[in-house]
Design an enzyme around this catalytic site. Structure first.
Site, PDB file in Angstrom:
ATOM      1  N   ARG A 170     -39.038 -36.729   3.434  1.00 61.88           N
ATOM      2  CA  ARG A 170     -38.185 -37.132   2.306  1.00 61.88           C
ATOM      3  C   ARG A 170     -38.971 -37.861   1.224  1.00 61.88           C
ATOM      4  O   ARG A 170     -38.568 -37.887   0.076  1.00 61.88           O
ATOM      5  CB  ARG A 170     -37.112 -38.111   2.795  1.00 61.88           C
ATOM      6  N   ARG A 174     -47.397 -38.748  -4.865  1.00 61.71           N
ATOM      7  CA  ARG A 174     -47.704 -38.329  -6.246  1.00 61.71           C
ATOM      8  C   ARG A 174     -49.060 -38.834  -6.690  1.00 61.71           C
ATOM      9  O   ARG A 174     -49.437 -39.948  -6.357  1.00 61.71           O
ATOM     10  CB  ARG A 174     -46.708 -38.965  -7.225  1.00 61.71           C
ATOM     11  N   ARG A 247     -28.435 -44.206  15.139  1.00 65.28           N
ATOM     12  CA  ARG A 247     -29.203 -45.437  14.980  1.00 65.28           C
ATOM     13  C   ARG A 247     -28.301 -46.354  14.163  1.00 65.28           C
ATOM     14  O   ARG A 247     -27.691 -45.918  13.177  1.00 65.28           O
ATOM     15  CB  ARG A 247     -30.503 -45.123  14.234  1.00 65.28           C
ATOM     16  N   ARG A 278     -35.855 -54.378   5.432  1.00 62.15           N
ATOM     17  CA  ARG A 278     -35.861 -54.595   3.977  1.00 62.15           C
ATOM     18  C   ARG A 278     -34.902 -55.705   3.571  1.00 62.15           C
ATOM     19  O   ARG A 278     -33.985 -56.043   4.312  1.00 62.15           O
ATOM     20  CB  ARG A 278     -35.559 -53.313   3.195  1.00 62.15           C
ATOM     21  N   GLU A 298     -31.772 -56.269   6.294  1.00 62.62           N
ATOM     22  CA  GLU A 298     -31.309 -55.109   7.069  1.00 62.62           C
ATOM     23  C   GLU A 298     -32.103 -55.003   8.365  1.00 62.62           C
ATOM     24  O   GLU A 298     -33.317 -54.814   8.337  1.00 62.62           O
ATOM     25  CB  GLU A 298     -31.510 -53.869   6.193  1.00 62.62           C
ATOM     26  N   TYR A 346     -27.634 -36.007   8.338  1.00 63.06           N
ATOM     27  CA  TYR A 346     -27.997 -37.018   7.345  1.00 63.06           C
ATOM     28  C   TYR A 346     -27.803 -36.414   5.956  1.00 63.06           C
ATOM     29  O   TYR A 346     -28.681 -35.738   5.442  1.00 63.06           O
ATOM     30  CB  TYR A 346     -29.433 -37.533   7.504  1.00 63.06           C
ATOM     31  N   ASP A 348     -27.185 -37.045   1.915  1.00 66.47           N
ATOM     32  CA  ASP A 348     -27.127 -37.993   0.810  1.00 66.47           C
ATOM     33  C   ASP A 348     -25.766 -37.839   0.131  1.00 66.47           C
ATOM     34  O   ASP A 348     -25.057 -36.849   0.361  1.00 66.47           O
ATOM     35  CB  ASP A 348     -28.258 -37.716  -0.197  1.00 66.47           C
TER      36      ASP A 348
END
Ligand code: FAD
Ligand code: UDP
Length: 363
Positions: A170, A174, A247, A278, A298, A346, A348
């Site tokens: 995912r 770059r 999870r 995070r 989290e 999963y 989005d």
């Protein structure tokens, strides 16, 4: 008799219900939580929209979906650019020229590529079979060790050598100085939070909150010609073939008496010694200038029945079990199963909306 009873007011349920009503169908929504919007629910605290089930950034390349959500509420120009703290140093994400400069001091794409190529060759990986090998062949050992290994093992509770390659695919890599976490054409946060978006989608539709479909099933089933079910598929069938694994996450939220705690919406904590993955500072999703701030830590957690389901675990065992439930669901032509829990996928947010649009157009 209603045309549709929609179970769940997340983005799948809200999209389907909106389109059904617009097409002249009669529809009602039941939601077991005390609020609408599913996992993208935001709650206003001291003028700040708090993402109660984890940070949600809307990003898509699908113009139809982008125009659809923007027809309800305006979106802002937020671009997700998390930073990661690893062994006392901050790095930009996703992996880009800024990260490579911070790690190695390289200043050009050619230098960065040479460094990665050298490490890729040294790893000897040709066809990655697990997440560790995938990461080594994508970005080399230094990035893997500084930014991926400990975070991933904390997030998933498993060794990187035991995780599928798909988890890491995912993330963009770059060779430009571009900290945008996504490659999509469109990105932003609904002004005023996601709850406002979902409420606007559900305008004019009866929504019954605090109502668990599975607890008053026969009464509710008799109300509609078709059921659109967006809850967990195994729960719908009373777990008769087994339980699908997830999870889970635990959130610790604090209201702080300061204007700016970390200077960014998302800071990842890579080190295994830190128990959370995070910290989210919610006001930065909307460029907030409130006098106070709200932060959320989290913590990844093993899922067990009774806990909130967050990430699907799409390994072989769970995928097989899910397919067995799909076979059962095919025997029920009047029930449509849709969304991340019912399709055990999963998704989005934009995927879920697109999927609901497609399912409705087939109807
Ligand atoms: P949900 O939002 O889960 O909605 C299902 C609803 O059904 C819930 O409200 C539930 O209470 C209700 N329900 C279930 N069972 C019953 C029942 N028996 N009776 C009545 N109601 C019931 N996506 C992005 O695009 N960008 C992001 O940045 C992003 N961040 C994420 C971060 C985290 C931590 C997680 C876990 C997910 C993230 N996602 C993100 C994915 C996003 O949350 C999902 O795509 C989206 O919420 C799925 O919508 P849904 O309608 O399928 O499911
Ligand atoms: N990841 C990582 N380091 C980071 C951020 C992400 O190694 O600082 C890996 C990790 O394996 C994670 C995956 O990339 O599960 C996907 O990250 P993403 O931020 O997309 O996860 P989500 O927001 O869905 O939790």
């Amino acid at each position: 008799m209603l045309d549709y009873l929609v179970v769940g007011s997340g983005l799948f349920g809200a999209t389907f219900a909106h389109l059904a009503k617009k097409a002249g169908k009669s529809v009602m929504v039941v939601e077991k939580r005390p609020h609408v919007a599913g996992n993208c629910y935001t709650e206003n605290v001291e003028g700040i929209d708090v993402h109660k089930y984890g940070a949600h950034i809307f990003h898509t390349s699908n113009a139809r979906v982008w125009n659809f959500v923007n027809s309800f509420v305006p979106f802002n120009r937020y671009t997700n650019s998390p930073v990661a703290l690893s062994r006392g140093r901050l790095f930009n994400l996703p992996f880009n020229m800024n990260t490579f400069y911070q790690l190695w001091g390289v200043k050009t794409p050619a230098e960065a590529m040479a460094k990665i190529e050298e490490q890729r060759a040294a790893s000897g990986v040709t066809e990655p079979r697990n997440l560790e090998e995938q990461a080594l062949s994508l970005v080399g050992r230094d990035v893997y060790e500084a930014l991926i290994k400990e975070y991933t093992e904390k997030q998933w509770g498993r060794k990187c050598t035991e995780l599928p390659t798909s988890v890491i695919k995912r993330l963009p890599v770059r060779f430009t100085f571009d900290n945008n976490y996504f490659n999509d054409l469109f990105q932003g946060i609904p002004v005023g939070g996601y709850t406002g978006l979902v409420k606007a989608m559900l305008e004019g539709i009866e929504v019954r909150l605090d109502m668990d479909f599975l607890k008053c099933r026969s009464e509710l089933e008799s109300l509609a010609k078709k059921i659109v079910y967006t809850g967990p598929i195994d729960e719908f069938f009373s777990f008769r073939l087994g339980t699908l694994e997830y999870r889970s996450l635990r959130f610790e939220t604090e209201l702080l008496d300061c204007t700016n705690f970390q200077g960014n919406a998302v800071v990842n904590y890579i080190d295994a010694s830190v128990p959370y993955t995070r910290i989210i500072e919610h006001k930065h999703f909307e460029f907030g200038e409130q006098p106070k701030t709200v932060i959320t830590r989290e913590y990844p957690m093993t899922w067990e029945p009774g806990k909130e389901r967050f990430y699907t675990v799409n390994d072989e065992k769970n995928s097989r079990l899910y397919q067995e439930y799909v076979a059962l669901s095919k025997q029920l032509p009047n029930v449509i199963f849709g969304g991340r829990l019912a399709e055990y996928k999963y998704y989005d947010m934009d995927d879920v909306i697109e999927r609901a649009m497609d399912v409705f157009s087939r109807e």
